[in-house]
Design a protein around this motif. Structure first.
Motif, PDB file in Angstrom:
ATOM      1  N   ASP A   1       6.645 -10.574   2.475  1.00 22.16           N
ATOM      2  CA  ASP A   1       7.060 -10.808   1.320  1.00 22.16           C
ATOM      3  C   ASP A   1       7.440  -9.431   0.654  1.00 22.16           C
ATOM      4  O   ASP A   1       6.772  -8.421   0.576  1.00 22.16           O
ATOM      5  N   ARG A   2       8.664  -9.361   0.506  1.00 20.34           N
ATOM      6  CA  ARG A   2       9.540  -7.934   0.128  1.00 20.34           C
ATOM      7  C   ARG A   2       9.213  -7.734  -1.260  1.00 20.34           C
ATOM      8  O   ARG A   2       9.771  -6.489  -1.829  1.00 20.34           O
TER       9      ARG A   2
ATOM     10  N   GLN B   1      15.005 -10.402  -0.019  1.00 20.94           N
ATOM     11  CA  GLN B   1      14.655 -10.829   1.287  1.00 20.94           C
ATOM     12  C   GLN B   1      15.281  -9.924   2.291  1.00 20.94           C
ATOM     13  O   GLN B   1      15.155 -10.402   3.620  1.00 20.94           O
TER      14      GLN B   1
END
Length: 375
Positions: free
Chosen positions: A168-169, A174
């Motif tokens: 998960d950034r 994304q």
């Protein structure tokens, strides 16, 4: 429902911000939880926290030279685990000629990092060329084999009873640190169709529950005419990773997360500009990551935080003690001479303690624990 206790306090001499503008003559040490994601405190010491003069006991930093491993057989399952626990198994395997059989891992997803060589991967989903620096993510129970065009060395990372997902950034979005559009998948092409008609028996060596089962077919089981769906083998090269950076702050390893599995994460360190702010740390900070074991496989380049570490080596820092840059690396960083890093390395942070396999003589450097001593 659980909530962490959170009340930031200050005592004595300290910096206003972590990893920046340390009190004169001090050495910062981060004590953290949950792999840099949880609560943390920063200590400011008179002496380097890794400045021990002697170490007794088995829980020590270790360095392994995989180049000194003995010759291996024609199957990946001939490569015994180097480090392992119930969620993770780390192997290193060398392949010099085309595999005459298929393998299938029934114990978990496989992440193959191509340290050396190139070739083609044939699997249930088709044909996928690969080269040095590629990650190959192979879902659990996929049948596969490789045909090297140059001798191949693979770092094999098994997500035992688990699977690989993207990290998960958060606010970075994304498309950081690589756009999923760069991911490649196998193709049902002419070469794949040609190999599917190879006459004779084919064997599949299925590893399940840690044991090998041999399944014999009177035909080549890699005979798919086509497929559709969102589960497949994936390829990513480290050169397509564009790391998060800050010219004023040294980011923790978690910023470089590439693949996430149950109870461990894989990060990739790739070349990047050094921090330019005069007060910012330029090397990894001393830290106690007391919830994770840290493993680093060194792929290529100049490993700026380590001395006497070459490509193909592995270091393992079990949780529970402070680690950080070697003295020479720390001294060089304080001179502000370097403008960029050129290292490429794969880091594996394991939530569960790892076990070290019994290794042949010469693979481990027993003096590594002393490498933080001032010369």
């Amino acid at each position: 429902m659980k909530n962490r206790v959170s009340f930031p306090l200050r005592e004595g001499e300290h910096s206003r911000q972590a990893h920046c503008d340390l009190p004169a003559g001090s050495f910062e040490r981060e004590i953290g939880k949950d792999g840099f994601f949880g609560p943390a405190s920063h200590m400011y010491h008179r002496h380097p926290p890794t400045g021990w003069s002697h170490w007794e006991g088995p829980l020590r930093p270790r360095a392994l030279d995989t180049r000194k491993l003995p010759g291996m057989g024609p199957s990946p399952w001939h490569a015994t685990p180097l480090l392992y626990n119930e969620r993770l198994s780390i192997r290193l395997w060398q392949c010099h000629s085309a595999m005459g059989h298929l393998v299938r891992n029934g114990d978990g997803d496989e992440c193959l990092f191509v340290h050396q060589g190139s070739g083609e991967l044939y699997c249930d989903y088709g044909r996928l060329p690969f080269d040095e620096g590629d990650y190959l993510i192979i879902p659990r129970s996929t049948s596969w084999r490789i045909e090297p065009s140059a001798p191949v060395t693979l770092l094999m990372i098994e997500a035992t009873h688990g699977s690989y997902q993207l990290a998960d950034r958060g606010p970075a979005g994304q498309h950081a640190i690589f756009d999923p559009g760069v991911l490649e998948h196998p193709r049902i092409d002419e070469a794949f169709a040609g190999q599917a008609t190879t006459p004779g028996e084919w064997q599949v060596q299925l590893k399940a529950r840690g044991r090998i089962n041999t399944i014999t077919y009177p035909f080549n089981p890699l005979d798919a005419l086509g497929w559709k769906g969102d589960l497949t083998v994936l390829r990513l090269n480290w050169r397509d990773i564009r790391p998060l950076m800050s010219h004023r702050y040294h980011l923790p390893p978690s910023a470089h997360s590439t693949w996430v599995a149950r109870d461990f994460v894989i990060c990739t360190f790739v070349p990047r500009p050094m921090e330019q702010d005069a007060g910012a740390l330029k090397v990894p900070f001393f830290h106690n990551n007391d919830d994770y074991d840290e493993v680093i496989f060194y792929h290529r380049g100049n490993f700026f935080s380590r001395d006497n570490i070459d490509a193909g080596m592995i270091t393992w820092h079990p949780c529970g003690f402070t680690h950080g840059p070697h003295p020479k690396a720390l001294a060089v960083s304080q001179q502000n001479g370097r403008k960029a890093t050129d290292e490429v390395a794969v880091m594996i942070d394991s939530r569960l303690p790892l076990e070290l396999a019994t290794l042949p003589e010469g693979v481990e450097n027993p003096d590594y624990v002393n490498s933080w001593r001032e010369s």
